[in-house]
Write an enzyme that holds these catalytic residues in place. Structure first.
Site, PDB file in Angstrom:
ATOM      1  N   HIS A 202       4.906  76.470-101.474  1.00  0.00           N
ATOM      2  CA  HIS A 202       4.840  77.520-102.489  1.00  0.00           C
ATOM      3  C   HIS A 202       3.957  78.675-102.035  1.00  0.00           C
ATOM      4  O   HIS A 202       4.356  79.843-102.087  1.00  0.00           O
ATOM      5  CB  HIS A 202       4.293  76.920-103.787  1.00  0.00           C
ATOM      6  CG  HIS A 202       4.093  77.905-104.899  1.00  0.00           C
ATOM      7  ND1 HIS A 202       4.925  77.971-105.989  1.00  0.00           N
ATOM      8  CD2 HIS A 202       3.154  78.871-105.086  1.00  0.00           C
ATOM      9  CE1 HIS A 202       4.512  78.932-106.803  1.00  0.00           C
ATOM     10  NE2 HIS A 202       3.428  79.494-106.276  1.00  0.00           N
ATOM     11  N   GLU A 203       2.751  78.352-101.565  1.00  0.00           N
ATOM     12  CA  GLU A 203       1.810  79.409-101.183  1.00  0.00           C
ATOM     13  C   GLU A 203       2.317  80.237-100.013  1.00  0.00           C
ATOM     14  O   GLU A 203       2.246  81.466-100.029  1.00  0.00           O
ATOM     15  CB  GLU A 203       0.437  78.801-100.857  1.00  0.00           C
ATOM     16  CG  GLU A 203      -0.243  78.103-102.019  1.00  0.00           C
ATOM     17  CD  GLU A 203      -0.258  78.923-103.290  1.00  0.00           C
ATOM     18  OE1 GLU A 203      -0.351  80.164-103.220  1.00  0.00           O
ATOM     19  OE2 GLU A 203      -0.150  78.321-104.365  1.00  0.00           O
TER      20      GLU A 203
ATOM     21  N   HIS B  23       4.869  82.855-100.821  1.00  0.00           N
ATOM     22  CA  HIS B  23       4.386  84.154-101.297  1.00  0.00           C
ATOM     23  C   HIS B  23       4.271  85.121-100.114  1.00  0.00           C
ATOM     24  O   HIS B  23       4.548  86.316-100.240  1.00  0.00           O
ATOM     25  CB  HIS B  23       3.025  84.014-101.980  1.00  0.00           C
ATOM     26  CG  HIS B  23       3.105  83.556-103.409  1.00  0.00           C
ATOM     27  ND1 HIS B  23       3.864  84.205-104.353  1.00  0.00           N
ATOM     28  CD2 HIS B  23       2.500  82.524-104.059  1.00  0.00           C
ATOM     29  CE1 HIS B  23       3.735  83.593-105.523  1.00  0.00           C
ATOM     30  NE2 HIS B  23       2.924  82.570-105.365  1.00  0.00           N
TER      31      HIS B  23
ATOM     32  N   GLU C 104       7.322  84.493-108.316  1.00  0.00           N
ATOM     33  CA  GLU C 104       6.846  83.124-108.515  1.00  0.00           C
ATOM     34  C   GLU C 104       7.967  82.102-108.340  1.00  0.00           C
ATOM     35  O   GLU C 104       7.774  81.043-107.746  1.00  0.00           O
ATOM     36  CB  GLU C 104       6.228  82.977-109.906  1.00  0.00           C
ATOM     37  CG  GLU C 104       4.745  83.241-109.969  1.00  0.00           C
ATOM     38  CD  GLU C 104       3.941  82.275-109.114  1.00  0.00           C
ATOM     39  OE1 GLU C 104       4.186  81.052-109.177  1.00  0.00           O
ATOM     40  OE2 GLU C 104       3.069  82.739-108.365  1.00  0.00           O
TER      41      GLU C 104
ATOM     42  N   HIS D 158       4.244  83.200-114.284  1.00  0.00           N
ATOM     43  CA  HIS D 158       4.474  81.773-114.067  1.00  0.00           C
ATOM     44  C   HIS D 158       5.402  81.179-115.127  1.00  0.00           C
ATOM     45  O   HIS D 158       5.933  80.083-114.935  1.00  0.00           O
ATOM     46  CB  HIS D 158       3.148  81.025-114.043  1.00  0.00           C
ATOM     47  CG  HIS D 158       2.225  81.484-112.968  1.00  0.00           C
ATOM     48  ND1 HIS D 158       1.355  82.542-113.145  1.00  0.00           N
ATOM     49  CD2 HIS D 158       2.057  81.062-111.697  1.00  0.00           C
ATOM     50  CE1 HIS D 158       0.679  82.739-112.026  1.00  0.00           C
ATOM     51  NE2 HIS D 158       1.092  81.861-111.130  1.00  0.00           N
TER      52      HIS D 158
END
Length: 529
Positions: free
Chosen positions: A343-344, A347, A367, A431
């Protein structure tokens, strides 16, 4: 991946520069004491990358240089004004030979925020169209501000909404309520002083555990010991902040190349999971998407573990091109599960491609992109200890009752996310507005209704009661990646995302394909029409 409930506190961060990696011996290490499948190797042969088109770092660098040389001609062909110039950000050549060139714009030497665009040129040189963040003509009455700028402000042209305006961009640094560093970008009109826009540049994730099991790590021999430097994947390094909140801390090292013990009591365990997650994400990007690293340039990000004390979050910071993980409320439950790592880093992928504005509907899509690829990395890793699923943060128990942070099959089950689009969606926290795209992706991959995937039961509804047939996860993430990398822009909203994914599906599978029809059906099922 900000939690829906959290006791928040203050912290601080100073960004750190990425490290330069020199060529030294690479080895394979073992970490932890729990039993699990090894990470999927980067040599796995998958049709997906071929379908998308493989662009190596060297090919990309050459294409960027050539495209920048041709930028004046491109600006003229697009009918841009005499004071506008194009700055090349990315070039992707797909399997059909079509070249997709992504540009930023300047006006009279000033950056144009929200003026990005992507051109599409067929193999025979014919134009196949252009996607713009704005259709407005870029012009302002004067480039001389009527108001005095703050000391750290830069003068820009704001084109992100409505008529372009001369503006100031100010970056306010500090901390968010949960202790995550803050780098808030505020855009104000240089004539009236009115705030035009703001967005947070630090993009967050969250968790409360680490369950990677026993895994293989690519490490580097150095002196009499070893260090967590991955020479196989762009030189990724993992650092220990030792509860600090700035810099890189210390590069994690070991004497015998056996790392951690699988528990939060051993400081190396968090570094093992972070290093493993970074490797799994790199391998997924390369073998599944044909992408050579997060930015496509063959260079790795780096990871920092043990950030602050009692910090229940994780975040990506594009200014340092790095991931940072807290240790949880008890300082023994690091936030380094593989879907969090995926996920990170995703980004960073978004920042390097469409650069979706982290506010409104585009922020929700930002997101969701990280949730989509974080989930895809988890499936790709094929780790028996943490098998793939469509639950976000399922190992973290952030709610204290064993429930996941988010559900892709029915997002509203978390108590805050939206299942379907409506006119107020952009007012939600990013989110929560991400739920609509997460739901779309699940329906596209797996279809609607009750089913069991792995050991998890799902029952995905649709807005209109329709039945959606899934096309499989691989085809779904190929479509999302193609749409993100060559058709979406910074201002893409949900209606635009439907168009972008339709174009991507048509490119990959054909206009009359089952996959393209499924894209349309899945968007309609979440009320994006």
């Amino acid at each position: 991946m900000t939690p829906h409930m959290n006791t928040r506190r203050a912290a601080a961060l100073a960004a750190a520069a990425a490290m330069v990696v020199v060529g030294i011996q690479t080895g394979t290490a073992t970490a932890g004491s729990r039993t699990a499948d090894d990470t999927a190797s980067s040599s796995r042969t998958v049709a997906g990358a071929t379908a998308l088109g493989v662009n190596t770092a060297t090919q990309r660098a050459t294409a960027l240089q050539s495209a920048q040389s041709d930028a004046p001609a491109a600006a003229k062909s697009l009918g841009l004004g005499s004071q506008e110039k194009l700055i090349v950000r990315d070039v992707i050549k797909d399997a059909h030979g079509t070249v997709h060139t992504r540009y930023e714009r300047t006006y009279a030497g000033l950056p144009v925020l929200g003026g990005d665009l992507v051109t599409h040129t067929a193999a025979d040189g014919a134009s196949k169209g252009v996607d713009k963040a704005t259709d407005a003509r870029i012009t302002v009455p004067s480039t001389q501000p009527k108001l005095k700028a703050a000391a750290n402000a830069r003068t820009v042209v704001w084109a992100g909404s409505g008529k372009p305006a001369l503006a100031f961009e100010t970056v306010k640094t500090g901390v968010q309520k949960d202790g995550t560093p803050s780098r808030l970008h505020v855009i104000t009109d240089a004539t009236t002083g009115k705030q035009l826009h703001s967005y947070e540049a630090i993009e967050t994730g969250t968790g409360n555990s680490q369950y990677s099991g026993e895994v293989e790590l690519s490490t580097t021999e150095s002196g009499s010991g070893f260090e967590l430097t991955d020479g196989d994947r762009g030189g990724h390094k993992t650092y220990d902040l030792g509860q600090g909140e700035s810099g890189t801390g210390e590069l994690v090292t070991d004497d015998d190349d056996t790392w951690g013990d699988g528990t939060g009591d051993d400081g190396q365990t968090a570094a093992v999971d972070a290093h493993y997650g970074a490797a799994a994400t790199w391998d997924f990007y390369k073998s599944e998407l044909g992408r050579d690293g997060i930015a496509g340039d063959g260079k790795a990000a780096y990871s920092r573990v043990h950030y602050s004390s009692g910090y229940v979050n994780a975040f990506w910071d594009d200014s340092c091109f790095c991931m940072t993980y807290g240790d949880g409320a008890d300082d023994k439950s690091a936030l380094t599960a593989v879907d969090v790592a995926g996920h990170e880093m995703s980004h960073g992928l978004t920042a390097a491609t469409a650069n979706l504005d982290y506010a409104g509907e585009s922020g929700g899509l930002n997101e969701a992109t990280s949730d989509i690829f974080g989930t895809s990395v988890e499936f790709f890793a094929d780790n028996a200890t943490d098998p793939g699923d469509y639950l976000i943060g399922e190992k973290l128990d952030i709610n204290g009752d064993g429930t996941p942070l988010r559900y892709m099959d029915e997002p509203s089950k978390d108590g805050g996310s939206a299942d379907y689009w409506d006119a107020d969606l952009g007012d939600l926290d990013v989110h929560y507005s991400s739920g609509v795209a997460n739901h779309f992706f699940y329906l596209l991959a797996e279809g609607s209704g009750a089913k069991t995937i792995g050991d998890v039961d799902y029952d995905s509804p649709t807005a209109d009661g329709s039945t959606v047939e899934g096309i499989g996860r691989q085809a779904a993430y190929q479509i999302w990646y193609k749409a993100l990398s060559v058709y979406m822009t910074s201002s893409t909203d949900y209606a635009d995302a439907r168009v972008a994914t339709e174009k991507a599906a048509t490119d990959l599978f054909g206009a009359d394909s089952t996959e393209t029809a499924a894209v349309d059906a899945a968007w309609t099922a979440v009320n994006v029409k």
